[in-house]
Design a protein around this motif. Sequence first.
Motif, short mmCIF file in Angstrom:
data_model
loop_
_atom_site.label_atom_id
_atom_site.label_comp_id
_atom_site.label_asym_id
_atom_site.label_seq_id
_atom_site.Cartn_x
_atom_site.Cartn_y
_atom_site.Cartn_z
N SER A 94 38.27 29.98 31.27
CA SER A 94 38.03 31.45 31.38
C SER A 94 38.72 31.19 33.51
N THR A 95 38.72 32.76 33.48
CA THR A 95 39.46 32.69 34.82
C THR A 95 38.47 33.96 35.46
N LYS A 96 39.40 34.59 36.84
CA LYS A 96 38.26 36.04 37.18
C LYS A 96 39.75 36.22 38.51
N ALA A 97 38.52 37.74 39.15
CA ALA A 97 39.60 38.14 39.38
C ALA A 97 38.58 38.87 41.07
N GLY A 98 38.92 38.70 42.09
CA GLY A 98 37.94 39.63 43.15
C GLY A 98 38.60 39.31 44.62
N TYR A 99 39.56 38.23 45.03
CA TYR A 99 39.58 37.00 45.91
C TYR A 99 41.05 38.30 46.02
N TYR A 100 41.68 37.98 47.77
CA TYR A 100 43.47 38.61 47.35
C TYR A 100 44.08 38.52 47.15
N MET A 101 44.83 38.67 46.11
CA MET A 101 45.64 38.24 45.44
C MET A 101 47.78 38.56 45.23
N TRP A 102 47.79 39.74 45.50
CA TRP A 102 48.82 40.61 46.22
C TRP A 102 48.61 41.69 47.12
N PRO A 103 49.88 41.73 47.61
CA PRO A 103 49.77 42.78 48.77
C PRO A 103 49.51 44.55 48.08
N GLY A 104 48.75 45.22 49.11
CA GLY A 104 48.77 46.85 48.94
C GLY A 104 46.85 47.32 48.42
N PRO A 105 46.58 47.97 48.35
CA PRO A 105 45.19 48.50 47.92
C PRO A 105 44.89 47.63 46.49
N TYR A 106 45.76 47.25 46.16
CA TYR A 106 45.07 46.70 44.62
C TYR A 106 44.93 45.58 44.38
N GLY A 107 45.36 44.67 45.30
CA GLY A 107 45.55 42.77 45.23
C GLY A 107 44.16 42.56 44.92
N GLU A 108 43.15 43.12 45.56
CA GLU A 108 41.91 41.98 45.93
C GLU A 108 40.73 42.75 45.01
N TRP A 109 39.24 42.62 45.27
CA TRP A 109 38.06 43.26 45.37
C TRP A 109 37.91 43.75 44.20
N GLY A 110 37.12 45.18 43.71
CA GLY A 110 36.94 45.00 42.63
C GLY A 110 37.17 46.30 42.19
N SER A 111 38.05 47.74 41.70
CA SER A 111 37.59 48.10 41.63
C SER A 111 38.62 48.14 39.70
N LYS A 112 38.66 48.87 38.90
CA LYS A 112 39.07 48.91 37.35
C LYS A 112 40.80 48.58 37.33
N LYS A 113 41.77 49.28 38.36
CA LYS A 113 42.74 48.90 38.37
C LYS A 113 43.27 47.57 39.01
N ASN A 114 41.83 47.04 40.18
CA ASN A 114 43.00 45.85 40.30
C ASN A 114 42.35 44.33 39.50
N LEU A 115 40.73 45.45 38.58
CA LEU A 115 40.27 44.35 37.62
C LEU A 115 41.27 43.90 36.09
N VAL A 116 41.81 44.75 35.67
CA VAL A 116 42.54 45.25 34.58
C VAL A 116 43.71 44.03 34.83
N SER A 117 45.04 44.80 35.62
CA SER A 117 45.84 44.68 36.50
C SER A 117 45.82 42.63 36.67
N SER A 118 44.86 42.38 37.47
CA SER A 118 44.83 40.65 37.17
C SER A 118 44.58 40.38 36.34
N LEU A 119 43.84 40.07 35.23
CA LEU A 119 44.11 39.27 33.66
C LEU A 119 44.99 40.05 33.26
N ASP A 120 46.19 40.32 32.65
CA ASP A 120 46.94 40.74 32.68
C ASP A 120 48.03 39.98 32.77
N GLN A 121 48.03 39.94 34.66
CA GLN A 121 48.69 38.78 35.04
C GLN A 121 48.65 37.51 34.40
N SER A 122 47.49 37.17 34.46
CA SER A 122 46.45 35.96 33.99
C SER A 122 47.33 35.43 32.49
N LEU A 123 46.77 35.98 31.61
CA LEU A 123 47.46 36.38 30.27
C LEU A 123 48.21 35.92 30.19
#
Length: 329
Positions: A94-123
């Motif tokens: 399992s992995t997660k996204a929502g806390y601060y990870m990268w700079p700018g407006p899409y690097g944390e929280w719960g937007s579709k942009k953040n969650l999809v991008s974060s999981l792609d990075q995690s994979l």
Amino acid sequence: MYIASPERYDNMKYNRSGRSGLLLPAISLGLWHNFGGNDLFENGRAMVRRAFDLGITHFDLANNYGPPPGSAEENFGRMLRQDLAAYRDELIISTKAGYYMWPGPYGEWGSKKNLVSSLDQSLKRMGLDYVDIFYHHRPDPNTPLEETMAALDLIVRQGKALYVGISNYRPAEAREAAQILRRLGTPCLIHQPNYSMMSRWIEDELQDVLAEEGIGTIAFSPLYKGILTDRYLNGIAADSRAAGPSVFLSEKEITEEVIGKVRKLNDIAAARGQKMSQLALSWVLRGGKVTSALIGASKVSQIEDAVASLNAPELSTEELEQIEAILRG
């Protein structure tokens, strides 16, 4: 070359997560601390291998675990390639996204942009095509919950996760999230809150919500940042987490009142033939409301102790009353 123990499933207990078809080990291993780029890789590798040999099939990560952020996933990816690749279908990752990870407006929280991008990075960091569980790590007060849950639904439909969950959600938020996901056709599998003898907030409504919605519970920090062990019974050791610059645990949290309670609890553990940490895990798992206790570890023996706690007898009514009196005293 690592070959998993043929007895790995002989003693572990597996519990169904809510109303799903998925069974999780009663003890899961979290890689929040001690598996990052600043830690000794071979120590983390030894812990993961021993955990799997003991029947722990669930390994819990997040995009920002380290330090530095992302390094726990990178190291776990190396362990998968070196040791566990042949056992991928036996693992729940399992992995997660929502806390601060990268700079700018899409690097944390719960937007579709953040969650999809974060999981792609995690994979990519772990070298995986999919994770078994993907969590939204914390509620986002500024993004519509419908967008966040739609992103989780999309991720499952894309084949990047088999199941989705939520973490750190309060009762009303958890219920609404579960209902949105159900309408979308991707049920919420599990909720990951903090829960221990010293942090019991989920007993006030959340446990009822999760039972009604058919959602499993995996409790993080069941040892209350390591305080519910024998580590601090006689003061703060120089090599302890509390003595260092940790943001996870401060010396101020280890009060005489708290340690006084832990000493009394430790007496109950000793009478049961358990360590304090084992009693804390037995208590969290009591009654079947918690699917899995998510432990952290810095050495192999801590994982062995945690799994051994499952062999203890159920807490008796008298013992539970004694514990309750101590905690409320």
